[in-house]
Design an enzyme around this catalytic site. Sequence first.
Site, PDB file in Angstrom:
ATOM      1  N   HIS A 304       0.849  -1.191   0.000  1.00 44.70           N
ATOM      2  CA  HIS A 304       0.000   0.000   0.000  1.00 44.70           C
ATOM      3  C   HIS A 304       0.880   1.234   0.000  1.00 44.70           C
ATOM      4  O   HIS A 304       1.939   1.240   0.630  1.00 44.70           O
ATOM      5  CB  HIS A 304      -0.924   0.014   1.233  1.00 44.70           C
ATOM      6  CG  HIS A 304      -2.080   0.936   1.066  1.00 44.70           C
ATOM      7  ND1 HIS A 304      -1.991   2.288   1.334  1.00 44.70           N
ATOM      8  CD2 HIS A 304      -3.328   0.712   0.594  1.00 44.70           C
ATOM      9  CE1 HIS A 304      -3.155   2.840   1.051  1.00 44.70           C
ATOM     10  NE2 HIS A 304      -3.983   1.921   0.597  1.00 44.70           N
ATOM     11  N   ASP A 361      -7.888  -5.659  -0.043  1.00 38.58           N
ATOM     12  CA  ASP A 361      -8.354  -6.517  -1.140  1.00 38.58           C
ATOM     13  C   ASP A 361      -7.944  -7.969  -0.974  1.00 38.58           C
ATOM     14  O   ASP A 361      -8.416  -8.832  -1.711  1.00 38.58           O
ATOM     15  CB  ASP A 361      -7.801  -5.995  -2.475  1.00 38.58           C
ATOM     16  CG  ASP A 361      -8.431  -4.673  -2.838  1.00 38.58           C
ATOM     17  OD1 ASP A 361      -9.662  -4.589  -2.768  1.00 38.58           O
ATOM     18  OD2 ASP A 361      -7.703  -3.725  -3.177  1.00 38.58           O
TER      19      ASP A 361
HETATM   20  N1  CMC Z   1       4.072  -7.547  -4.427  1.00 37.45           N
HETATM   21  C1  CMC Z   1       5.420  -7.559  -4.589  1.00 37.45           C
HETATM   22  N2  CMC Z   1       6.184  -6.453  -4.572  1.00 37.45           N
HETATM   23  C2  CMC Z   1       5.553  -5.286  -4.374  1.00 37.45           C
HETATM   24  C3  CMC Z   1       4.164  -5.195  -4.195  1.00 37.45           C
HETATM   25  C4  CMC Z   1       3.420  -6.388  -4.233  1.00 37.45           C
HETATM   26  N3  CMC Z   1       2.118  -6.380  -4.072  1.00 37.45           N
HETATM   27  N4  CMC Z   1       3.813  -3.905  -4.042  1.00 37.45           N
HETATM   28  C5  CMC Z   1       4.950  -3.196  -4.106  1.00 37.45           C
HETATM   29  N5  CMC Z   1       5.991  -4.030  -4.310  1.00 37.45           N
HETATM   30  C6  CMC Z   1       7.416  -3.668  -4.386  1.00 37.45           C
HETATM   31  C7  CMC Z   1       7.686  -2.875  -5.660  1.00 37.45           C
HETATM   32  O1  CMC Z   1       8.011  -3.732  -6.728  1.00 37.45           O
HETATM   33  C8  CMC Z   1       8.843  -2.006  -5.215  1.00 37.45           C
HETATM   34  O2  CMC Z   1      10.000  -2.810  -5.166  1.00 37.45           O
HETATM   35  P1  CMC Z   1      11.457  -2.158  -5.550  1.00 37.45           P
HETATM   36  O3  CMC Z   1      11.687  -1.093  -4.523  1.00 37.45           O
HETATM   37  O4  CMC Z   1      12.393  -3.290  -5.494  1.00 37.45           O
HETATM   38  O5  CMC Z   1      11.285  -1.599  -6.944  1.00 37.45           O
HETATM   39  C9  CMC Z   1       8.495  -1.660  -3.757  1.00 37.45           C
HETATM   40  O6  CMC Z   1       7.681  -2.762  -3.307  1.00 37.45           O
HETATM   41  C10 CMC Z   1       7.726  -0.346  -3.622  1.00 37.45           C
HETATM   42  O7  CMC Z   1       6.545  -0.449  -4.383  1.00 37.45           O
HETATM   43  P2  CMC Z   1       5.835   0.685  -5.207  1.00 37.45           P
HETATM   44  O8  CMC Z   1       5.327   0.119  -6.494  1.00 37.45           O
HETATM   45  O9  CMC Z   1       6.724   1.884  -5.256  1.00 37.45           O
HETATM   46  O10 CMC Z   1       4.603   1.005  -4.288  1.00 37.45           O
HETATM   47  P3  CMC Z   1       3.436   2.027  -4.625  1.00 37.45           P
HETATM   48  O11 CMC Z   1       3.190   2.785  -3.389  1.00 37.45           O
HETATM   49  O12 CMC Z   1       3.733   2.805  -5.851  1.00 37.45           O
HETATM   50  O13 CMC Z   1       2.209   1.069  -4.972  1.00 37.45           O
HETATM   51  C11 CMC Z   1       0.412  -0.422  -4.718  1.00 37.45           C
HETATM   52  C12 CMC Z   1       1.236   0.696  -4.068  1.00 37.45           C
HETATM   53  C13 CMC Z   1      -0.765  -0.746  -3.799  1.00 37.45           C
HETATM   54  C14 CMC Z   1      -0.125   0.039  -6.061  1.00 37.45           C
HETATM   55  C15 CMC Z   1       1.328  -1.677  -4.867  1.00 37.45           C
HETATM   56  O14 CMC Z   1       1.741  -2.132  -3.605  1.00 37.45           O
HETATM   57  C16 CMC Z   1       0.637  -2.789  -5.635  1.00 37.45           C
HETATM   58  O15 CMC Z   1       0.637  -2.770  -6.867  1.00 37.45           O
HETATM   59  N6  CMC Z   1       0.017  -3.790  -4.919  1.00 37.45           N
HETATM   60  C17 CMC Z   1      -0.704  -4.844  -5.601  1.00 37.45           C
HETATM   61  C18 CMC Z   1      -2.072  -4.341  -6.061  1.00 37.45           C
HETATM   62  C19 CMC Z   1      -3.011  -4.136  -4.913  1.00 37.45           C
HETATM   63  O16 CMC Z   1      -3.156  -5.004  -4.061  1.00 37.45           O
HETATM   64  N7  CMC Z   1      -3.711  -2.996  -4.913  1.00 37.45           N
HETATM   65  C20 CMC Z   1      -4.699  -2.656  -3.905  1.00 37.45           C
HETATM   66  C21 CMC Z   1      -4.278  -1.525  -3.034  1.00 37.45           C
HETATM   67  S1  CMC Z   1      -5.277  -1.354  -1.533  1.00 37.45           S
HETATM   68  C22 CMC Z   1      -6.875  -0.947  -2.096  1.00 37.45           C
HETATM   69  C23 CMC Z   1      -6.933   0.317  -2.863  1.00 37.45           C
HETATM   70  O17 CMC Z   1      -6.765   1.389  -2.283  1.00 37.45           O
HETATM   71  O18 CMC Z   1      -7.207   0.265  -4.059  1.00 37.45           O
END
Ligand code: CMC
Length: 427
Positions: A304, A361
């Site tokens: 998140h 989720d």
């Molecule tokens: N599984 C594996 N690695 C992850 C995940 C995950 N679910 N989420 C983030 N990471 C890694 C990402 O690859 C990055 O790694 P590195 O630093 O090595 O490049 C690091 O963690 C930081 O991630 P980020 O992409 O910069 O995080 P963000 O804040 O931009 O994205 C997020 C947040 C929720 C979009 C992301 O965690 C994600 O895509 N999760 C899976 C989809 C999901 O479950 N979404 C629902 C969110 S909660 C309900 C809502 O509000 O919609």
Amino acid sequence: MSDKATLTYGGKSYDFPVVVGTEHERAVDISKLRAESGLITLDDGYANTGSCASSITFIDGEQGILRYRGYPIEELAQHSTFPETAYLLMFGELPNATQLMEFRGLLTEHQFIHENMRHHFEGFPSDAPPMAILSAMINAAGCFEPALVELERSDHFMQSAARLLSKVRTIAAASYRKSMGLPINYPRYDLSYTANFLYLMFCMPNMPCEPEPELVRALDVVFILHADHEQNCSTSTVRMVASSQAGMFASAAAGVCALWGPLHGGANMAVVEMLEQIHQSGESVESFVSRVKSAHAKLMGFGHRVYKNFDPRAKIIKRACDQVLAKLGVRDPLLELALRLEEVALRDEYFIERKLYPNVDFYSGIIMRAAKIPLGMFPVLFAIGRMPGWIANWREVRSNAKARIYRPRQVYTGPTQRTYVPLAERK
Ligand code: CMC
């Protein structure tokens, strides 16, 4: 504590006020930055940008706190109902008994969609994505309510909010019925908001049918947990659209589109698809997690932007999931898989280092499966739940006399000026 922040650039110093919120979070007010220094800020994905001041929802991502208008999510999930929580978000206070009765009355009064709208569903192919139908039909519903989308009188807001909240559920269920070739049901006056949703989805008009109370309560909790989440992608979209002075229905329809993707509201569907894939392939959870890591892929339902220790909604929903499955006597192999996946990921250095925990989720899809909600409808349920938050945020933008249109800037990285080349001279 300093009440200003100083930026030094090009041999000059610039002071900017520090704004402090009611929960002591601090922000540098840079509204004069460009005028004074010629600089703008660049913040990929808005991760450090406060786009507005808002009095609706408070989140402390480090401590796992979520409060609607000051009330902890744990208390609302335990004691409140979705209509009551919606009222709280939209009007700022918990309703008293008379106010709640009146609001519920409005929800019942406005639960029908215009008879002419029933024909609109026929224009969609049966396999149309439910979120596309929902967004289109919210805009269509707005066409039948043109006088109600302005804020000239407060009861107009109450009327339009109740209409949108009530009709979105009727539209969602109707789109499912249509896609299945089933008759579209008319809502019942004697059922609660969430019981009516289950009735509209699953009951046949020629048979007695009462939604199961356990499922009604579990789904009500799901709606409460989704009802608002400060400046997430879809809510920011709603505020963005509202800032152009667009109406409530148009802004909410845009919110549905922003919610649709798998990184946001589509994640509940992606989680179940992921669990089904593991289940069907027979792959071990350990091997799946290790593939996710080596591909630098995403474990859906994890991570998140704001929560870095745990998502308080996930804790509540996990408990609700256990309870509803036990009460219904359902044994879902996907729940067992989800529990194992959580256990393995939470012990893994890769996830620990990146502070990745199950989000809302991760378990919500299991409850929706128990309620026999088809997979494609999962994000639609998220949209129904998020509607009060969108409406509250729409109101906050539209009732702010000083509100400006949302219009970010950019750092341009394309070609510099060049001369137009006639078609015949191009290679
Ligand atoms: N599984 C594996 N690695 C992850 C995940 C995950 N679910 N989420 C983030 N990471 C890694 C990402 O690859 C990055 O790694 P590195 O630093 O090595 O490049 C690091 O963690 C930081 O991630 P980020 O992409 O910069 O995080 P963000 O804040 O931009 O994205 C997020 C947040 C929720 C979009 C992301 O965690 C994600 O895509 N999760 C899976 C989809 C999901 O479950 N979404 C629902 C969110 S909660 C309900 C809502 O509000 O919609």
